[in-house]
Motif scaffolding. Structure first.
Motif, PDB file in Angstrom:
ATOM      1  N   ASP A   1       0.824  -1.202   0.000  1.00  0.00           N
ATOM      2  CA  ASP A   1       0.000   0.000   0.000  1.00  0.00           C
ATOM      3  C   ASP A   1       0.865   1.263   0.000  1.00  0.00           C
ATOM      4  OD1 ASP A   1      -2.223  -1.520  -0.046  1.00  0.00           O
ATOM      5  OD2 ASP A   1      -2.621  -1.409   2.108  1.00  0.00           O
ATOM      6  N   ALA A   2       1.940   1.228   0.796  1.00  0.00           N
ATOM      7  CA  ALA A   2       2.833   2.387   0.859  1.00  0.00           C
ATOM      8  C   ALA A   2       3.498   2.627  -0.497  1.00  0.00           C
ATOM      9  CB  ALA A   2       3.890   2.175   1.937  1.00  0.00           C
ATOM     10  N   LEU A   3       3.877   1.518  -1.158  1.00  0.00           N
ATOM     11  CA  LEU A   3       4.501   1.633  -2.477  1.00  0.00           C
ATOM     12  C   LEU A   3       3.518   2.200  -3.493  1.00  0.00           C
ATOM     13  CD1 LEU A   3       6.848   1.158  -4.408  1.00  0.00           C
ATOM     14  CD2 LEU A   3       6.057  -1.206  -4.686  1.00  0.00           C
ATOM     15  N   ASP A   4       2.286   1.712  -3.460  1.00  0.00           N
ATOM     16  CA  ASP A   4       1.263   2.211  -4.386  1.00  0.00           C
ATOM     17  C   ASP A   4       1.004   3.697  -4.162  1.00  0.00           C
ATOM     18  OD1 ASP A   4       0.983  -0.249  -5.543  1.00  0.00           O
ATOM     19  OD2 ASP A   4      -0.731  -0.856  -4.306  1.00  0.00           O
ATOM     20  N   ALA A   5       0.972   4.090  -2.896  1.00  0.00           N
ATOM     21  CA  ALA A   5       0.737   5.501  -2.569  1.00  0.00           C
ATOM     22  C   ALA A   5       1.881   6.376  -3.076  1.00  0.00           C
ATOM     23  CB  ALA A   5       0.570   5.667  -1.061  1.00  0.00           C
ATOM     24  N   GLU A   6       3.113   5.876  -2.907  1.00  0.00           N
ATOM     25  CA  GLU A   6       4.278   6.639  -3.371  1.00  0.00           C
ATOM     26  C   GLU A   6       4.293   6.736  -4.894  1.00  0.00           C
ATOM     27  OE1 GLU A   6       7.689   8.944  -3.033  1.00  0.00           O
ATOM     28  OE2 GLU A   6       6.255   8.293  -1.510  1.00  0.00           O
ATOM     29  N   LEU A   7       3.956   5.640  -5.568  1.00  0.00           N
ATOM     30  CA  LEU A   7       3.904   5.661  -7.033  1.00  0.00           C
ATOM     31  C   LEU A   7       2.836   6.630  -7.531  1.00  0.00           C
ATOM     32  CD1 LEU A   7       4.321   1.853  -7.856  1.00  0.00           C
ATOM     33  CD2 LEU A   7       5.940   3.687  -8.370  1.00  0.00           C
ATOM     34  N   ALA A   8       1.711   6.654  -6.849  1.00  0.00           N
ATOM     35  CA  ALA A   8       0.642   7.590  -7.226  1.00  0.00           C
ATOM     36  C   ALA A   8       1.106   9.032  -7.050  1.00  0.00           C
ATOM     37  CB  ALA A   8      -0.599   7.325  -6.380  1.00  0.00           C
ATOM     38  N   LEU A   9       1.848   9.277  -5.968  1.00  0.00           N
ATOM     39  CA  LEU A   9       2.367  10.622  -5.709  1.00  0.00           C
ATOM     40  C   LEU A   9       3.389  11.023  -6.773  1.00  0.00           C
ATOM     41  CD1 LEU A   9       2.502  13.111  -3.909  1.00  0.00           C
ATOM     42  CD2 LEU A   9       4.171  11.916  -2.478  1.00  0.00           C
ATOM     43  N   VAL A  10       4.248  10.083  -7.145  1.00  0.00           N
ATOM     44  CA  VAL A  10       5.260  10.351  -8.174  1.00  0.00           C
ATOM     45  C   VAL A  10       4.596  10.664  -9.509  1.00  0.00           C
ATOM     46  CG1 VAL A  10       7.077   9.284  -9.574  1.00  0.00           C
ATOM     47  CG2 VAL A  10       7.121   9.059  -7.081  1.00  0.00           C
ATOM     48  N   ARG A  11       3.544   9.906  -9.839  1.00  0.00           N
ATOM     49  CA  ARG A  11       2.825  10.181 -11.090  1.00  0.00           C
ATOM     50  C   ARG A  11       2.250  11.592 -11.085  1.00  0.00           C
ATOM     51  NH1 ARG A  11       0.433   5.073  -9.888  1.00  0.00           N
ATOM     52  NH2 ARG A  11       1.509   3.375 -10.971  1.00  0.00           N
ATOM     53  N   GLU A  12       1.730  11.998  -9.944  1.00  0.00           N
ATOM     54  CA  GLU A  12       1.163  13.340  -9.828  1.00  0.00           C
ATOM     55  C   GLU A  12       2.250  14.407  -9.979  1.00  0.00           C
ATOM     56  OE1 GLU A  12      -1.224  16.413  -9.697  1.00  0.00           O
ATOM     57  OE2 GLU A  12      -1.898  14.325  -9.826  1.00  0.00           O
ATOM     58  N   LYS A  13       3.423  14.149  -9.397  1.00  0.00           N
ATOM     59  CA  LYS A  13       4.537  15.095  -9.527  1.00  0.00           C
ATOM     60  C   LYS A  13       4.995  15.196 -10.982  1.00  0.00           C
ATOM     61  CE  LYS A  13       4.816  15.983  -5.120  1.00  0.00           C
ATOM     62  NZ  LYS A  13       4.426  17.321  -4.594  1.00  0.00           N
ATOM     63  N   ILE A  14       4.981  14.079 -11.687  1.00  0.00           N
ATOM     64  CA  ILE A  14       5.362  14.083 -13.102  1.00  0.00           C
ATOM     65  C   ILE A  14       4.368  14.921 -13.902  1.00  0.00           C
ATOM     66  CG2 ILE A  14       5.578  12.664 -15.180  1.00  0.00           C
ATOM     67  CD1 ILE A  14       6.662  10.423 -13.362  1.00  0.00           C
ATOM     68  N   ARG A  15       3.078  14.717 -13.639  1.00  0.00           N
ATOM     69  CA  ARG A  15       2.053  15.501 -14.343  1.00  0.00           C
ATOM     70  C   ARG A  15       2.202  16.993 -14.053  1.00  0.00           C
ATOM     71  NH1 ARG A  15      -1.443  11.535 -12.014  1.00  0.00           N
ATOM     72  NH2 ARG A  15      -1.861   9.829 -13.468  1.00  0.00           N
ATOM     73  N   ALA A  16       2.545  17.312 -12.817  1.00  0.00           N
ATOM     74  CA  ALA A  16       2.668  18.720 -12.416  1.00  0.00           C
ATOM     75  C   ALA A  16       3.998  19.334 -12.846  1.00  0.00           C
ATOM     76  CB  ALA A  16       2.509  18.842 -10.899  1.00  0.00           C
ATOM     77  N   GLY A  17       4.941  18.486 -13.285  1.00  0.00           N
ATOM     78  CA  GLY A  17       6.250  18.990 -13.687  1.00  0.00           C
ATOM     79  C   GLY A  17       7.144  19.341 -12.524  1.00  0.00           C
ATOM     80  N   THR A  18       6.902  18.746 -11.364  1.00  0.00           N
ATOM     81  CA  THR A  18       7.687  19.076 -10.167  1.00  0.00           C
ATOM     82  C   THR A  18       8.410  17.857  -9.596  1.00  0.00           C
ATOM     83  OG1 THR A  18       5.719  18.734  -8.772  1.00  0.00           O
ATOM     84  CG2 THR A  18       6.154  20.983  -9.531  1.00  0.00           C
TER      85      THR A  18
END
Length: 382
Positions: A1-18
């Motif tokens: 679950d922690a890994l999935d949450a981190e991957l979701a956060l990373v995807r969001e950072k990629i979309r945001a360009g940050t």
């Protein structure tokens, strides 16, 4: 679950360009993560190919690793390799400002007002960390107008060495009859280092405060004395030439050698219309390009694209069809390997000439079996 949450956060950072800012923040908690980030930055060629030409959001340069960021190194390299300064004899070195673009900042407005009628004889270059040097003509171009950094008044040795290297490389390549530096503190130390290494003279005009009456008066008197001396060549640029040099510098930064085709004899005498920063390049009644203030790069018209096309740079070749909307990667036959995401590109096929923005690198366009390769803006049937 922690890994999935981190991957979701990373995807969001990629979309945001940050993503880079996020990684720099996270790696502070473990030395090995910091080491991994620094080792990753050594893989410049691999990363540079995948980093966009510009981003919509601000570039935060808050750590020492910012000096090795792809956007920073790419900007410094292009200034050295692609930028050609206007034909002027006086160089004025200025410090950066918190407000971007620099020319609208309070301090730079005072410098400009102080130069007055002598400004047309002067070429202005801004010294800054982490970008090194920013010619006035490129102050809008990403990331020069899009970065922010922690300002303490103290520069570490890595910053001084990096910026000194950029200034030294520039002055080694471009000669001036007189160099004036209206700087203080670390900026002056950098100028002194470079002057000593290259064996050149730099005149310093700033006192305790850059914008004090005495400092500004000294700047004015120094430039005036150079301009009115007997052996001064009187090389200058009028308002129209200044605008043209601005657009020419951006075009050179963006397209390299192909930019010269927009200003070639074939074009005649191109004219830049509009007020800063909304410049438009015309050849007669034909519009060739528009400067996009948001990221300081040019958007070509089909007529401008036809000129740049002759350089065979930033070209995407497609099959025998007329694009309607975006061009997908499977439809790309060949693409210039210099193309980066968000670059302005020219699309050429047997039936159409198009202009648009790259959504992936040139190599990815050729190798990918899915995804949007180019977001097309103009289509001209052949």
């Amino acid at each position: 679950d922690a890994l999935d949450a981190e991957l979701a956060l990373v995807r969001e950072k990629i979309r945001a360009g940050t993503l880079r800012e996020y990684v720099e923040g996270q790696c502070r908690v473990r030395p090995w993560l910091t080491a991994l980030l620094r080792l990753g930055d050594f893989e410049y060629t691999y990363l540079e190919e995948r980093v966009p030409a510009f981003r919509q959001n601000q570039l935060l340069a808050d750590t020492s690793e910012a000096l090795s960021r792809i956007e920073v190194v790419r900007f410094a390299q292009r200034v050295q390799e692609r930028y050609a300064p206007p034909d002027l004899d006086i160089l004025l070195l200025l410090p950066c400002a918190a407000k971007k673009p620099y020319s609208i900042s309070q301090s730079h407005q005072k410098f400009i007002l102080t130069l007055g009628k002598y400004r047309k004889f002067v070429h202005e270059v801004i010294i800054t960390s982490p970008l090194g040097i920013v010619p006035r003509e490129l102050e809008l171009t990403y990331p020069a107008s899009h970065y922010d950094t922690a300002v303490t008044g103290h520069w570490d040795e890595d910053e001084k060495a990096w910026v000194s290297g950029c200034l030294e490389a520039y002055l080694s390549k471009h000669g001036y009859k007189a160099i004036v530096a209206h700087v203080e503190g670390a900026y002056r130390e950098i100028c002194e280092r470079v002057a000593e290494k290259l064996g050149i003279d730099i005149v310093y005009t700033a006192g305790e405060s850059l914008t004090s009456y005495e400092s500004l008066l000294n700047l004015k008197n120094t430039v005036e004395s150079i301009c009115t001396s007997e052996n001064f060549s009187q090389k200058k640029q009028n308002a129209e030439e200044e605008k043209k040099n601005f657009v020419k510098a951006v075009a050179g930064y963006q397209f390299g050698e192909g930019a010269g085709l927009l200003f070639s004899e074939e074009v005649g005498n191109p004219v830049v219309k509009g007020r800063f920063p909304k410049y438009q390049l015309f050849a007669g009644k034909k519009q060739l390009a528009t400067l996009i203030p948001q990221y300081g790069m040019l958007a070509l018209s089909p007529e401008g694209a036809e000129l740049v096309l002759k350089s065979e740079k930033y070209v995407v070749k497609i099959d025998d069809f007329v694009p309607r909307g975006s061009i997908l990667a499977p439809g790309v036959l060949e693409a210039d390997p210099e193309i980066r995401p968000n670059d302005e590109v020219i699309v050429l096929g047997k039936k159409a000439l198009c202009v648009g923005r790259a959504m992936m690198s040139g190599r990815e366009m050729e190798e990918s079996g899915r995804g949007v390769a180019v977001d097309v803006r103009h289509v001209k049937k052949l």
